[in-house]
Structure formats: C-alpha cells, structure tokens
Design an enzyme around this catalytic site. Structure first.
Site: not given
Length: 489
Positions: A254-255, A258, A284
């Site tokens: 997830h990170e 980003h 996101e």
C-alpha cells in the site's frame, strides 16, 4: 526575470522547506526519542510560521496577477499556487502555527493513549485539535461549510454532498456482498508465528517488485504505516505482527503505491507545485490498486505463496488456491487498515459521518467514543471491545486530518477505473504477476498517472488515464465478480 520565473524561484524554496517539515514528521513517527516531543512541537510550530508567511507573502499576489502561463506546466503551477494563496491568506498566522504545535503534541499523546487503552488521556488534546480545525475550516469557508473547506484541502473540488450520494450508492451492494461472504465457508487461516525480521526481509523484496527505489527511500516501522516525501527522498513505514504477516506485507505494498507515485513524477517538476500527487484521492488510487487489484490478485498471490513457503516453511496453507482465499478473507474485524476490500469502504463511511458531526458542532468530543461504538455495532454487527479497536485506532484525527478519510474511498473508486483500463492495456498482466513481476503495471501507471504529478485536477487526472469519467461502477463490478466467485465456492 519574468513574473512567472520570480514566482517559481520563490516557490522552489517554499517547497523545499515543506519537505523539511515532512521529514520532521517522519522522524517523529519512527526514530525520535519520546522525550523530545515537547521540543519537536515548538520546532514544527516555528517552521509552520515560516511556511505560512511565505505562502501568504504579498509578493505572491503580485506575481500571480502578472504571471503568464505559456504552457500546460505553467498553467498547472499557477492554478495550484492561486488556490493555495487564497486559502492560506484566509488563515491567520497565529492559527497556522498553533495547529502545527498542538497536532505535533497530540500525535505523541494519541500513541501513548492507544497503547494504554485510555481514551480519557487523549480527549483533552483532541478537543484542542477539533476547536482549531473548526476555526480554520470556518475561516477558509468564509460563510460556507467548514467541513467542505477542510475536505477540499485533501481533494480539490470534492464536496461532502457528492460523497454522501456516492456512499449511498455503494453501501447496499457492499452490504449484500458482505452477507454473501459471511454465508460462505470460512477462508483458511495462517498458522504462525512469523519472525518479524523475516517479514521485513520479504516486505523489502515485495517493495522492490512493485517498483520502489531504495536508493531514494527507506522502509522503517511505525505505529501507523505511512509514506512521506517526494522526488529524491520518499520514505515509507510498515508494522509487524508475529501472528499476521499480511499486516506487514500488504501495508508495505500500500505505502509503495504512494511512494512510487511520488518517485515517478517527472524530474522536471521537482520542488514545484505540480511535482507531487494530484490529490489524496488520486494518491489512494495508487496505493489501493497496488495493494488490492494487483497484490491480492490470484496471480500475485500464487507467487507470494511460494516466497512465503521459502522463507517461513509450512504455515498451515496447503495450496495456492487456499492461500488466495486466505489473502482475500472477509472476516469480522475492527481495524480499518486490516479490512478486506468488501468492508473497507464501510469503515470510511463511519468516519466520514462522525468527523462531519465533529466539525459542524453536532457531536461533542466527549461523546465521540460512545458515538463511534454505537455506530460500529450498527454497521458491523459486533461490538468494539477496547479503544484501540475503536476511536483510537487511527492517527488521522490526532494530527488534525479532518476531511482526509473520504479520500480513501475516492481512491478505491478511482482505482476501479484505472484497473479496468490497465487490464485492457496489459493483457498479459496476470502472467507477469504470477512470476512476481509488477513492472508492466507500474510502467503503465508511471506513464498514465505518475509522471504528470498534479498537472491536472484530480478527476481530470483519473479521466485522462482511464479514458472515462470516474464513478463507482468499475469498482463494484470488480468486487462483485471477484467476491461473488469466492462466495460461490
């Protein structure tokens, strides 16, 4: 020098100072000694005062009035700077510095209260944060809706009424899908423990698979995973649980979504207004697409199963198919960051309604825990047992990020649109993911989304990449196809 050139020279220094501010926040969350918190609050307040003074400097108004946009990049920079200048000029310098001081202090108090399961220890400082953000929202709204003013800071152009309508369309189909999954046989469960250092080793490998450049970043541990920075210094964090390696691995993916967005912005835009993500919703969309549509796909799950067997040995899952079901398990749970794709947006809806009520004065901070617990029971069908499962689980409100939570749901909606376009453009995507190769997906996203940064407004960014105006249709179609098949056995 032209007015535009003078403006951009000044702004480059402001952008650099903002990066320093972000680095202080990263340090606070990862390696700062706890005793340093009071001093760090003063440091953050002092730097915020400098930044606010620069963002409201009268020369900005003169330059903006005189500057001419000779190309698309200049037009993007001027659009963002005009909006920023108008917003910041509405916020008194005293208020900006006080928000930085209090939220820096509140972050440490929240972490201690969460660890101690003590809501009472957090409520006084949360009351301060809420009061300050209400004041800021009212100043920016100038007679309009203070919550929309705060929301607009994270997702330019978004309005709470539109989000509420979107949630009303999402909720019944998500609830129906959840009911179908609850009626299906339970997913397999991993058998631990899983050594935390080995989790971090695999997390670094997975980060590399998804295109994260460790020469311009680093992976550390924090209470709440996050990504920080842009350009040549983009750092990420994750967390580990010896009984649940998915927490670490999927938080990392997830990170990385980003972080690669920020790392892949055109270098020519570095330290300029367009040299960063278009909005938190678009941000996101990258992290959720990496984590879910790619990271939880059947193809990638098969590769991950093999790597986990290599590193951890037998962990109680007998086949790739069983592992795929475990990766996509729909189970009752309290924690948003650990929620499955079906239930994740239901967590966001809860926070959206509560923070609107807080900002509009319809809910007192003293009543927040009871309101959270009542709403959670109504929405999910089981009770919150301790504060770290409820209102203390997220860091966002302690640092004053009101209006931020809805961008997670917008990110899911944007990701649904982008994923459909990606699948059409890269027909052999599953074959690549099955080999542990996410490069073709990252390359498509780099070309269609990442390199442009904030050149276009958020919805235009997604529409240009996906070839359609964004709406929730592709997300719901993807979820119903995927989980409908899982529910059917």
């Amino acid at each position: 020098m032209t007015a535009y050139a003078e403006l951009m020279a000044f702004q480059r220094e402001t952008e650099a100072l903002a990066q320093v501010m972000g680095r202080l926040g990263w340090d606070q969350e990862t390696v700062m000694p706890p005793g340093a918190a009071p001093q760090r609050a003063e440091e953050m307040a002092a730097l915020e005062a400098v930044l606010h003074a620069r963002r409201t400097d009268p020369r900005l108004g003169d330059w903006l009035a005189a500057a001419v946009a000779e190309d698309e990049v200049a037009a993007g920079n001027l659009r963002i700077l005009q909006r920023s200048y108008e917003r910041h000029c509405k916020v008194p310098a005293r208020l900006a510095a006080e928000i930085a001081r209090v939220t820096s202090r509140a972050q440490g108090i929240w972490a201690e209260a969460r660890a101690a399961e003590d809501v009472g220890a957090f409520l006084p400082v949360l009351s301060e944060v809420v009061a300050l953000r209400r004041e800021e929202g009212a100043a920016i709204a100038d007679g309009g809706d203070p919550y929309d003013a705060l929301l607009d800071d994270h997702e330019p152009g978004a309005r709470s009424a539109d989000l509420a309508a979107m949630f009303a369309r999402l909720r019944p189909r998500l609830v129906a899908l959840r009911a179908a999954m609850r009626a299906a046989p339970p997913a397999p469960v991993l058998r631990g423990p899983f050594a935390e250092e080995t989790q971090m080793t695999l997390a670094r490998e997975v980060a590399t698979v998804f295109g994260y450049d460790f020469a311009r970043g680093r992976l550390d541990k924090a209470v709440h995973p996050f990504s920080s920075g842009s350009g040549l210094d983009v750092r990420i964090t994750t967390r580990t649980n010896p009984e649940d390696p998915f927490n670490c691995l999927y938080a990392t993916i997830h990170e990385v979504g980003h972080a690669t967005y920020e790392q892949n912005v055109d270098p020519a835009h570095r330290l300029t207004p367009v040299g960063q993500g278009a909005s938190m919703g678009v941000h996101e969309s990258q992290s959720r697409l990496y984590e879910n549509q790619l990271g939880r796909s059947r193809a990638f799950a098969g590769w991950l199963y093999g790597r986990m067997r290599d590193l951890f040995g037998d962990f109680g899952i007998a086949s790739e198919e069983a592992f795929y079901r475990a990766v996509n398990a729909v189970r009752d749970g309290h924690i948003r960051t650990e929620a499955d794709e079906v239930q994740y947006n239901l967590h966001i809806m809860l926070r959206f309604d509560l923070e609107q009520a807080l900002m509009r004065g319809d809910l007192a901070v003293a009543d927040l825990e009871a309101a959270w617990n009542d709403r959670f029971l109504a929405d999910f069908g089981f009770a919150v047992e301790r504060p770290s499962q409820g209102m203390l689980q997220d860091v966002h409100w302690s640092v004053g990020l009101f209006g931020y939570f809805p961008t997670y749901a917008l990110g899911n909606v944007y990701a649904g649109c982008l994923h459909a376009a990606l699948r059409a453009a890269v027909p052999d995507l599953d074959a690549c993911l099955a080999r542990g190769e996410a490069g073709p997906a990252v390359a498509w996203l780099r070309e269609r989304v990442h390199r442009h940064g904030a050149l276009r407004p958020p919805r235009e960014t997604v529409a240009a990449a996906a070839g359609r105006e964004p709406d929730e249709g592709p997300l719901l179609a993807y979820l119903e196809e995927k989980f409908g098949a899982l529910a059917g056995g």
